[in-house]
Design a protein around this motif. Structure first.
Motif, PDB file in Angstrom:
ATOM      1  N   UNK A 115      29.083 -43.571 -17.093  1.00 55.33           N
ATOM      2  CA  UNK A 115      29.989 -42.991 -18.096  1.00 55.33           C
ATOM      3  C   UNK A 115      29.273 -42.840 -19.433  1.00 55.33           C
ATOM      4  N   UNK A 116      28.417 -43.813 -19.793  1.00 57.01           N
ATOM      5  CA  UNK A 116      27.616 -43.684 -21.015  1.00 57.01           C
ATOM      6  C   UNK A 116      26.670 -42.493 -20.913  1.00 57.01           C
ATOM      7  N   UNK A 117      26.179 -42.208 -19.708  1.00 61.83           N
ATOM      8  CA  UNK A 117      25.333 -41.022 -19.527  1.00 61.83           C
ATOM      9  C   UNK A 117      26.118 -39.757 -19.861  1.00 61.83           C
ATOM     10  N   UNK A 118      27.372 -39.677 -19.407  1.00 61.29           N
ATOM     11  CA  UNK A 118      28.213 -38.531 -19.756  1.00 61.29           C
ATOM     12  C   UNK A 118      28.426 -38.451 -21.261  1.00 61.29           C
ATOM     13  N   UNK A 119      28.652 -39.606 -21.890  1.00 63.97           N
ATOM     14  CA  UNK A 119      28.811 -39.664 -23.349  1.00 63.97           C
ATOM     15  C   UNK A 119      27.550 -39.150 -24.049  1.00 63.97           C
ATOM     16  N   UNK A 120      26.388 -39.605 -23.599  1.00 63.54           N
ATOM     17  CA  UNK A 120      25.124 -39.168 -24.201  1.00 63.54           C
ATOM     18  C   UNK A 120      24.916 -37.671 -23.988  1.00 63.54           C
ATOM     19  N   UNK A 121      25.229 -37.189 -22.799  1.00 63.00           N
ATOM     20  CA  UNK A 121      25.076 -35.772 -22.504  1.00 63.00           C
ATOM     21  C   UNK A 121      26.009 -34.930 -23.368  1.00 63.00           C
ATOM     22  N   UNK A 122      27.264 -35.338 -23.484  1.00 58.27           N
ATOM     23  CA  UNK A 122      28.225 -34.599 -24.323  1.00 58.27           C
ATOM     24  C   UNK A 122      27.770 -34.573 -25.777  1.00 58.27           C
ATOM     25  N   UNK A 123      27.353 -35.729 -26.279  1.00 57.06           N
ATOM     26  CA  UNK A 123      26.922 -35.803 -27.672  1.00 57.06           C
ATOM     27  C   UNK A 123      25.703 -34.945 -27.945  1.00 57.06           C
ATOM     28  N   UNK A 124      24.741 -34.973 -27.023  1.00 54.22           N
ATOM     29  CA  UNK A 124      23.501 -34.232 -27.235  1.00 54.22           C
ATOM     30  C   UNK A 124      23.708 -32.727 -27.114  1.00 54.22           C
ATOM     31  N   UNK A 125      24.484 -32.291 -26.123  1.00 52.57           N
ATOM     32  CA  UNK A 125      24.751 -30.853 -25.987  1.00 52.57           C
ATOM     33  C   UNK A 125      25.548 -30.357 -27.195  1.00 52.57           C
ATOM     34  N   UNK A 126      26.499 -31.148 -27.664  1.00 54.22           N
ATOM     35  CA  UNK A 126      27.283 -30.754 -28.839  1.00 54.22           C
ATOM     36  C   UNK A 126      26.394 -30.650 -30.073  1.00 54.22           C
ATOM     37  N   UNK A 127      25.574 -31.666 -30.326  1.00 50.82           N
ATOM     38  CA  UNK A 127      24.699 -31.655 -31.491  1.00 50.82           C
ATOM     39  C   UNK A 127      23.704 -30.498 -31.425  1.00 50.82           C
ATOM     40  N   UNK A 128      23.141 -30.275 -30.247  1.00 55.29           N
ATOM     41  CA  UNK A 128      22.192 -29.173 -30.078  1.00 55.29           C
ATOM     42  C   UNK A 128      22.879 -27.832 -30.326  1.00 55.29           C
ATOM     43  N   UNK A 129      24.105 -27.687 -29.839  1.00 55.13           N
ATOM     44  CA  UNK A 129      24.861 -26.458 -30.058  1.00 55.13           C
ATOM     45  C   UNK A 129      25.096 -26.228 -31.541  1.00 55.13           C
ATOM     46  N   UNK A 130      25.515 -27.261 -32.253  1.00 55.52           N
ATOM     47  CA  UNK A 130      25.776 -27.137 -33.690  1.00 55.52           C
ATOM     48  C   UNK A 130      24.490 -26.824 -34.452  1.00 55.52           C
ATOM     49  N   UNK A 131      23.406 -27.504 -34.106  1.00 56.49           N
ATOM     50  CA  UNK A 131      22.127 -27.274 -34.782  1.00 56.49           C
ATOM     51  C   UNK A 131      21.674 -25.826 -34.628  1.00 56.49           C
ATOM     52  N   UNK A 132      21.719 -25.320 -33.406  1.00 62.99           N
ATOM     53  CA  UNK A 132      21.231 -23.955 -33.178  1.00 62.99           C
ATOM     54  C   UNK A 132      22.237 -22.898 -33.616  1.00 62.99           C
ATOM     55  N   UNK A 133      23.521 -23.215 -33.634  1.00 60.23           N
ATOM     56  CA  UNK A 133      24.498 -22.300 -34.225  1.00 60.23           C
ATOM     57  C   UNK A 133      24.197 -22.146 -35.715  1.00 60.23           C
ATOM     58  N   UNK A 134      23.917 -23.258 -36.363  1.00 60.42           N
ATOM     59  CA  UNK A 134      23.590 -23.231 -37.790  1.00 60.42           C
ATOM     60  C   UNK A 134      22.347 -22.396 -38.035  1.00 60.42           C
ATOM     61  N   UNK A 135      21.316 -22.585 -37.209  1.00 58.03           N
ATOM     62  CA  UNK A 135      20.082 -21.812 -37.363  1.00 58.03           C
ATOM     63  C   UNK A 135      20.339 -20.316 -37.176  1.00 58.03           C
ATOM     64  N   UNK A 136      21.343 -19.968 -36.384  1.00 58.62           N
ATOM     65  CA  UNK A 136      21.676 -18.559 -36.137  1.00 58.62           C
ATOM     66  C   UNK A 136      22.707 -18.023 -37.121  1.00 58.62           C
TER      67      UNK A 136
END
Length: 193
Positions: free
Chosen positions: A87-108
């Motif tokens: 379950x922590x793996x799912x938490x880490x995956x959700x957090x990382x995909x969300x952060x990556x999405x926000x970071x690259x949305x900002x760059x775009x």
């Protein structure tokens, strides 16, 4: 008067300076993250995370460690001491995909209004328990559903999500073979009891 311009909660000047510094000196992009874990009892154990190495130095900005208790539900011989490791793996995956999405949305230049994510993963415990040698011990598949509201077209959003999937460090780690070594040795970092 200096005005700090942000997008999606990220400081654009700081983001540009960071990208420029890493482009100019790729050695600054080398990071080493650490976690320590101590078994408590049964399926319960506790991880602490504090220091890491990055941008050419040992980070000292964290004054207290982050502490996470891993447990198991009663059906898996635990007492719900905490979420279990998968379950922590799912938490880490959700957090990382969300952060990556926000970071690259900002760059775009894409403004994100909201993101809500739901993850599900399927595991057959016959692999963990070695009841069937043909059953893989980990997740067979993971589904991530992201409800994103943003100021861009559906095509731009689809492109952003595909890019985030490929560039999220946790998603990339889960999606490809990564060398993991398990060995005996003295633990040098202090972990929470």
């Amino acid at each position: 008067m200096n005005t700090i311009t942000t997008c999606n909660g990220l400081n654009l000047q700081q983001m540009t300076e960071t990208v420029n510094a890493l482009s100019a000196d790729p050695s600054l992009a080398q990071f080493r993250f650490r976690a320590c874990n101590r078994w408590i009892n049964g399926g319960a154990n506790r991880s602490t995370i504090k220091g890491f190495y990055g941008a050419g130095v040992e980070d000292t900005s964290r004054t207290k460690p982050f502490v996470f208790t891993n447990g198991e539900p009663p059906v898996l011989l635990g007492n719900n001491e905490g979420a279990n490791p998968v379950e922590f793996l799912l938490h880490a995956l959700a957090g990382c995909v969300t952060t990556t999405t926000v970071l690259h949305a900002t760059a775009r230049g894409i403004t994100i209004n909201s993101i809500e994510t739901e993850l599900e993963g399927d595991i057959d415990l016959q692999g963990l328990l070695d009841l069937d040698p043909d059953v893989y011990a980990g997740y067979r598949n993971i589904r991530i559903r992201m409800d994103i509201k943003a100021d861009c077209s559906d095509r731009e959003l689809d492109d952003l999500l595909a890019f985030a999937r490929e560039h999220s460090p946790v998603c990339n780690t889960v999606c490809r073979p990564v060398n993991v070594v398990v060995e005996r040795g003295e633990v040098t970092q202090v972990s929470a009891a």
